[in-house]
Motif scaffolding. Structure first.
Motif, short mmCIF file in Angstrom:
data_model
loop_
_atom_site.label_atom_id
_atom_site.label_comp_id
_atom_site.label_asym_id
_atom_site.label_seq_id
_atom_site.Cartn_x
_atom_site.Cartn_y
_atom_site.Cartn_z
N ARG A 1 57.15 -3.73 2.12
CA ARG A 1 56.90 -3.08 3.42
C ARG A 1 58.19 -2.48 3.98
NH1 ARG A 1 53.33 -7.46 3.97
NH2 ARG A 1 54.93 -8.73 5.00
N GLU A 2 59.30 -3.21 3.85
CA GLU A 2 60.60 -2.69 4.33
C GLU A 2 60.96 -1.39 3.61
OE1 GLU A 2 63.52 -5.77 3.80
OE2 GLU A 2 62.54 -7.10 5.27
N LEU A 3 60.83 -1.39 2.28
CA LEU A 3 61.13 -0.17 1.54
C LEU A 3 60.13 0.93 1.88
CD1 LEU A 3 62.79 1.41 -0.51
CD2 LEU A 3 61.38 0.38 -2.32
N GLY A 4 58.88 0.56 2.08
CA GLY A 4 57.87 1.54 2.48
C GLY A 4 58.26 2.27 3.76
N LYS A 5 58.78 1.52 4.73
CA LYS A 5 59.23 2.16 5.97
C LYS A 5 60.33 3.17 5.70
CE LYS A 5 57.99 -1.62 9.04
NZ LYS A 5 58.46 -2.75 9.83
N GLU A 6 61.29 2.80 4.85
CA GLU A 6 62.36 3.73 4.49
C GLU A 6 61.81 4.99 3.84
OE1 GLU A 6 65.65 2.23 2.14
OE2 GLU A 6 65.45 0.26 3.11
N LEU A 7 60.79 4.81 2.99
CA LEU A 7 60.22 5.93 2.24
C LEU A 7 59.11 6.64 3.02
CD1 LEU A 7 59.97 4.19 -1.26
CD2 LEU A 7 61.76 5.77 -0.44
N GLU A 8 58.84 6.15 4.22
CA GLU A 8 57.83 6.72 5.11
C GLU A 8 56.43 6.67 4.52
OE1 GLU A 8 59.43 10.57 6.14
OE2 GLU A 8 60.79 9.66 7.60
N VAL A 9 56.11 5.49 3.94
CA VAL A 9 54.76 5.23 3.46
C VAL A 9 54.33 3.85 3.96
CG1 VAL A 9 54.96 6.65 1.37
CG2 VAL A 9 55.48 4.19 1.25
N GLU A 10 53.05 3.69 4.14
CA GLU A 10 52.50 2.38 4.49
C GLU A 10 52.15 1.65 3.19
OE1 GLU A 10 48.73 0.35 6.85
OE2 GLU A 10 48.88 2.53 6.72
N VAL A 11 52.61 0.42 3.06
CA VAL A 11 52.30 -0.40 1.89
C VAL A 11 51.26 -1.43 2.31
CG1 VAL A 11 53.17 -1.99 0.14
CG2 VAL A 11 54.59 -0.07 0.90
N ILE A 12 50.13 -1.41 1.63
CA ILE A 12 49.03 -2.34 1.88
C ILE A 12 48.96 -3.27 0.68
CG2 ILE A 12 46.55 -2.56 2.28
CD1 ILE A 12 46.75 0.56 3.03
#
Length: 145
Positions: free
Chosen positions: A36-47
């Motif tokens: 989730r943290e990396l998803g925020k950096e990459l501007e994607v939501e991780v489910i």
């Protein structure tokens, strides 16, 4: 915002407890948090989704199709090597699929060297522990773009 579905397979709820030589001491919750943290950096939501029930995994993949997720990262665990049902469900998707594994499956028992998902996956990353997941997420986001 783009959505990436992280699918965790059988026995992954036991990360941090089972076979630390192969899987380290990181827990599934910690893996999901890092994703989730990396998803925020990459501007994607991780489910994230984990199950020990193959039918539940198939149903979650079907739901992903209906939700129009943008990519899938999957570590199906042992199902990787024999679940044609999961393979067929994944094949319904029209988005990039990235297969990841904590351990180097090619340096382990022979039955682990084969993936039934290989033909439909964009690629496979294995042997880097938590980093396999993070590299897989980066690869999935890159494949979306």
């Amino acid at each position: 915002m783009k959505k990436v579905l992280m699918l965790h397979g059988i026995n992954h709820n036991m990360f941090g407890k089972r076979d630390p030589v192969q899987y380290g001491r990181i827990t599934l919750d910690e893996i999901d948090e890092k994703m989730r943290e990396l998803g925020k950096e990459l501007e994607v939501e991780v489910i994230s989704f984990q199950t020990n029930h193959e039918g539940a995994m198939v149903e979650r993949i079907h739901q992903a199709f209906l939700e129009n997720v943008d990519a899938v990262v999957i570590n199906a665990g042992a199902w990787t090597h024999y679940s044609y049902g999961l393979r067929d469900a994944l094949a319904i998707l029209t988005v990039p699929i990235v297969e990841v594994h904590m351990s180097n499956i090619h340096a382990r028992e022979e039955f682990r060297h084969y993936s039934v998902f290989a033909e439909i996956a964009k690629g496979q990353i294995s042997g880097f522990g938590l980093d396999s997941y993070l590299i897989g997420l980066r690869a999935a986001v890159g494949a979306i773009e």
